[in-house]
Design an enzyme around this catalytic site. Structure first.
Site, PDB file in Angstrom:
ATOM      1  N   TYR A 118      38.921  46.596  28.311  1.00 40.12           N
ATOM      2  CA  TYR A 118      38.430  45.283  28.674  1.00 40.12           C
ATOM      3  C   TYR A 118      37.733  44.796  27.330  1.00 40.12           C
ATOM      4  O   TYR A 118      36.656  45.118  27.276  1.00 40.12           O
ATOM      5  CB  TYR A 118      37.835  44.980  30.008  1.00 40.12           C
ATOM      6  N   ASP A 162      42.958  43.436  29.683  1.00 36.39           N
ATOM      7  CA  ASP A 162      42.530  42.035  29.476  1.00 36.39           C
ATOM      8  C   ASP A 162      42.029  42.057  27.882  1.00 36.39           C
ATOM      9  O   ASP A 162      40.719  42.591  27.773  1.00 36.39           O
ATOM     10  CB  ASP A 162      41.603  41.475  30.396  1.00 36.39           C
ATOM     11  N   HIS A 266      43.041  35.249  35.988  1.00 38.38           N
ATOM     12  CA  HIS A 266      43.991  35.934  35.568  1.00 38.38           C
ATOM     13  C   HIS A 266      44.978  36.447  36.469  1.00 38.38           C
ATOM     14  O   HIS A 266      44.612  36.479  37.690  1.00 38.38           O
ATOM     15  CB  HIS A 266      43.439  37.166  34.913  1.00 38.38           C
TER      16      HIS A 266
END
Length: 275
Positions: A118, A162, A266
């Protein structure tokens, strides 16, 4: 021995869930739609002692690793297959802020190294000097790039998450209008491209979707009608080591998930590997 069902590909999915406790019920919808063997989560926003282990085991994932903190960040790996957690990877930027988790997965054909990242979002101002969040993002990617370069291309490896950067022109709704917007600025694009090249990573989503086609995994909460405006970005990525490129079977971008009740901004993304 791997517990994956015989005769099917290995399905690896990734999703920025934007609070695992708030959206734990949506995991059932994801499992119904994609039926993944491994699911990597980001932005779990949950300290380890409050992680909903029993609920997640009930969705068919007996093997769970998680690294979280209160209110923000946090990563988790949920799996049907056994794994061993890697503990030798860096503490990025020395912050201990729960942005990376990696395991050695007991996959068909032998161990598979799986990384769940992330990357910092970087705030709103694309200026290293004026915006510490943007500086942190660039420093994080620079450290990850140096790490990949030092390790070289590792066989049977997958990196997902992500990454908060949309690198290609058709990874955003308007390349021209997004050039000055954090996530698609030239300095970020160069940084992410350098990270991919340093580890010789293969872009698994663009393996299936040509660069000239639009591809999004994120739609802002700020849009009055996200589906009608369709101003998306591809912030979520799945990369594989070069030796696995030929094993890629198919991909899925679960766009309907953006319209689920209490949706994340998302959507889940998945690849299949024919191992």
């Amino acid at each position: 021995m791997p517990t994956q069902r015989t005769g099917r590909p290995l399905r690896i999915a990734t999703w920025n869930i934007n609070s695992v406790r708030l959206r734990r019920g949506l995991l059932a919808e994801l499992v119904k739609a994609l039926d993944p063997d491994v699911l990597c989560l980001q932005e779990t926003k949950c300290p380890d002692e409050l992680f909903p282990l029993e609920d997640i085991r009930g969705f068919g994932f007996p093997h769970i690793a998680h690294k979280g903190m209160k209110g923000y960040n946090g990563v988790a790996i949920l799996s049907r297959l056994p794994f061993a957690v890697r503990d030798e990877d860096p503490d990025w930027c020395g912050r201990g802020d729960c942005r990376h988790l990696a395991v050695s997965l007991d996959a068909p054909g032998g161990p598979l190294e799986l990384h769940d990242f992330y990357v910092p979002a970087g705030g709103d101002l694309p200026d290293r000097a004026a915006n510490p969040k943007f500086a942190h993002k660039l420093d994080f990617v620079a450290e990850a790039t140096a790490w990949s370069a030092a390790r070289g291309a590792r066989p049977r490896s997958v990196l997902v998450g992500d990454l908060n950067i949309a690198p290609l022109e058709n990874d955003v709704w308007s390349h021209r209008q997004m050039l000055g917007v954090v996530s698609h600025t030239p300095v970020e694009v160069a940084a992410l491209t350098g990270w991919m090249q340093a580890g010789a990573w293969h872009d698994a989503l663009r393996h299936f979707v040509p660069p000239e086609e639009k591809l999004y995994t994120w739609w802002s909460y700020r849009a009055r009608d996200w589906e009608a405006s369709d101003r998306g970005r591809r912030l979520d990525h799945l990369w594989v080591s070069p030796d696995l490129a030929g094993a890629l079977g198919r991909h899925a971008v679960l766009k309907p998930a953006r319209g689920w009740p209490q949706a994340s901004d998302h959507v889940p993304v998945m690849i299949e590997l024919l191992l």
